[in-house]
Design an enzyme around this catalytic site. Structure first.
Site, PDB file in Angstrom:
ATOM      1  N   SER A  84     -12.185-168.281  49.448  1.00 47.54           N
ATOM      2  CA  SER A  84     -12.153-167.054  50.233  1.00 47.54           C
ATOM      3  C   SER A  84     -12.406-167.285  51.707  1.00 47.54           C
ATOM      4  O   SER A  84     -12.211-166.384  52.501  1.00 47.54           O
ATOM      5  CB  SER A  84     -13.183-166.068  49.698  1.00 47.54           C
ATOM      6  OG  SER A  84     -14.468-166.601  49.877  1.00 47.54           O
TER       7      SER A  84
ATOM      8  N   LYS B 157     -19.636-165.394  53.661  1.00 46.08           N
ATOM      9  CA  LYS B 157     -18.556-164.681  54.323  1.00 46.08           C
ATOM     10  C   LYS B 157     -18.853-164.639  55.818  1.00 46.08           C
ATOM     11  O   LYS B 157     -19.931-164.973  56.265  1.00 46.08           O
ATOM     12  CB  LYS B 157     -18.466-163.225  53.826  1.00 46.08           C
ATOM     13  CG  LYS B 157     -18.170-163.073  52.367  1.00 46.08           C
ATOM     14  CD  LYS B 157     -16.708-163.231  52.067  1.00 46.08           C
ATOM     15  CE  LYS B 157     -16.418-163.188  50.584  1.00 46.08           C
ATOM     16  NZ  LYS B 157     -16.458-164.479  49.943  1.00 46.08           N
TER      17      LYS B 157
END
Lengths: 173, 238
Positions: free
Chosen positions: A41, A78
């Protein structure tokens, strides 16, 4: 004689234990933590080759790192896109435009299609942040300091604080 | 002469670091004292009550419905709130006021809990800010400190007594304080024969004293500083 020597060894071991374990735990909690990045991701910044050569990052506790709001046992890594008070345009969230509430952050993975991030579960509370990924330390050919930067197409539309300061966070297991 | 002083200073620093780390591990993984402020948990916990919250249930993911927990505020990570867990993930909770004709319900999402104060009319909780992620919970309140005549006693807040059983909880707290007291004041040499822990030297006693005072002084505060306005307040003003 042998019994005395044995007792000395036990004593030395336990006294060393009482030094090593608390100091290690405190250092891991307060100062720095090393974590391995799994998943795609955050490509291409982290893990560009995928599962064959996962990156290992150094997490610095003076800033942040995040526990997943959906599963408290899992840590996710993230990039922070927007801070509290910023207005942003979301990618696939239920509201098209959103003001990030007080005490919350908007986080996104760099690889937008394959990312379980704020576009799925909304803004995350600052209290869930665990640490900030500051350096990539493995493999050695990828040694670098991670620079905070927002991709230009994901900048907030209006921000109340200073301009975008972002951090990378940790890994999806 | 200088070397001796330097040696002693380094030894002092080493002991401080070691005891500081032990204290950190105790506060982070075992439990700590918390001062609760605000009226949101009356009559169970009143303003300025001192409670003991244990961290073990939170780390083992054993927080259950009905527990009183200390959690980080979702809107301000530096503030803590003290509330009761009404629903865990998957539960159906009622979000409407008791006076409403039509009742509304929501389901608590995965990885979240629903918190409510015991004093429903005077508490900002999940009814205002929604379900709270489990990871924001810091610890479970298990014992409350109360003054009975001249003595401070701790009694269990939960019935039926679960996990942190009454005698275990009280015994642990008193044993810990007793141990620290022994380190600090008696300079007890060779407890269990471990010279690293207790040498009876001046530095060790002072480190022990530091830990004891730290343990007492490091109380967290939890709760709202001012009560939330309710409908009855408006009537009084008018």
């Amino acid at each position: 004689m042998a019994q005395k020597a044995g007792r000395r060894y036990v004593r030395a071991f336990v006294s060393g234990f009482f030094v090593a374990v608390p100091v290690t735990v405190t250092v891991l909690d307060r100062l720095a933590y090393v974590a391995r990045v799994d998943g795609a991701s955050m490509q291409p910044s982290l893990n560009p080759e995928g599962a064959s050569a996962p990156d290992v990052v150094l997490l610095n506790h003076f800033l942040q790192n995040i526990l997943s709001p959906k599963n408290p046992k899992q840590k996710i890594i993230k990039r922070v896109i927007a801070l509290e008070g910023d207005f942003i345009k979301t990618l696939g969230y239920k509201n098209r435009y959103l003001r990030v509430p007080d005490g919350h952050l908007w986080i996104e993975g760099d690889h937008h299609g394959h990312s379980f991030d704020s576009n799925t579960f909304g803004p995350v509370s600052l209290g869930l942040i665990h640490g900030k990924a500051s350096h990539i330390i493995w493999p050695p050919n990828r040694w670098q300091k991670i620079k905070p930067s927002v991709p230009p197409d994901r900048r907030p539309m209006l921000n109340w604080g200073e301009s975008t300061e972002d951090e990378d966070d940790d890994e999806e297991k | 002469m200088v070397y001796r002083v330097l040696g002693r200073a380094l030894g002092f620093v080493g002991f401080t670091v070691q005891y500081g780390c032990i204290a950190h591990c105790a506060f982070e993984y075992i439990g700590e004292f918390v001062v609760c402020s605000g009226p949101s948990m009356e009559p169970t916990i009143t303003n300025h009550n001192v409670v003991f919250s244990e961290r073990i249930s939170r780390h083992l993911y054993r927080i259950e419905k009905g527990d009183i927990v200390i959690a980080k505020s979702p809107f301000n990570p530096r503030m803590n709130v003290c509330k009761r867990v009404i629903g865990i993930e998957g539960d159906k909770v009622c979000t409407s006021e008791p006076s409403d004709t039509f009742k509304t319900h929501t389901f608590v999402p995965r990885g979240h809990v629903w918190l409510e104060g015991d004093n429903l009319s005077n508490s900002t909780d999940s009814r205002s800010y929604g379900p709270v992620p489990y990871a924001l919970i810091r610890g479970r309140v298990c014992l409350k400190v109360r003054k009975v005549r001249k003595f401070y006693i701790m009694y269990n807040l939960h019935y039926p007594y679960r996990f942190c059983a009454y005698w275990w909880g009280v015994g642990f707290c008193y044993l810990l304080l007793l141990f620290l007291f022994a380190v600090a004041l008696t300079g007890f040499r060779r407890l269990w024969g471990f010279e690293m822990v207790l040498t009876g030297s001046l530095f060790d006693c002072s480190c022990g004293l530091l830990i004891v005072s730290g343990f007492c002084a490091r109380v967290r505060t939890a709760g709202e500083s001012k009560p939330a306005l309710t409908e009855t307040d408006y009537f009084i003003i008018n």
